[in-house]
Write a protein that holds these residues in place. Structure first.
Motif: not given
Length: 102
Positions: A13-23
């Motif tokens: 799956x993909x997301x942005x490192x800046x998003x809360x879910x990634x952190x």
């Protein structure tokens, strides 16, 4: 998550490192993904581990070109998470529960 990629027999799956879910996933990779369609549920219990591989990011952008408006494979923000130690549970009110591990 709105993206999923099957690449070399693995799911991502993909997301942005800046998003809360990634952190949050960087701190605690344990996750559950739930989906519902036409009276059927899917619950995946897994670990989501960063897959820092440029080729995987490129494959995701090729599969979902609309992501190119927000990400590119070398922007330092696009992050791919590999689904690991997964158990998928399929259930509904009308069918027997089925469990698959992968």
């Amino acid at each position: 998550f709105g993206t999923i990629l099957l690449y070399n027999g693995r799911l991502y799956i993909q997301t942005g490192k800046k998003k809360n879910v990634a952190r949050q996933l960087f701190v605690n990779p344990k996750a559950e993904i739930v989906a519902f369609k036409d009276g059927d549920w899917l619950r995946i219990t897994c670990e989501l581990l960063e897959a820092d591989d440029r080729n995987i990011r490129i494959a995701m952008l090729e599969k979902a070109p609309s992501l190119k408006a927000m990400y590119n494979e070398d922007d330092g923000n696009m992050v791919m998470f590999e689904i690991n130690k997964a158990t998928a549970e399929f259930s509904s009110f009308t069918k027997a529960k089925e469990t698959v591990s992968f």
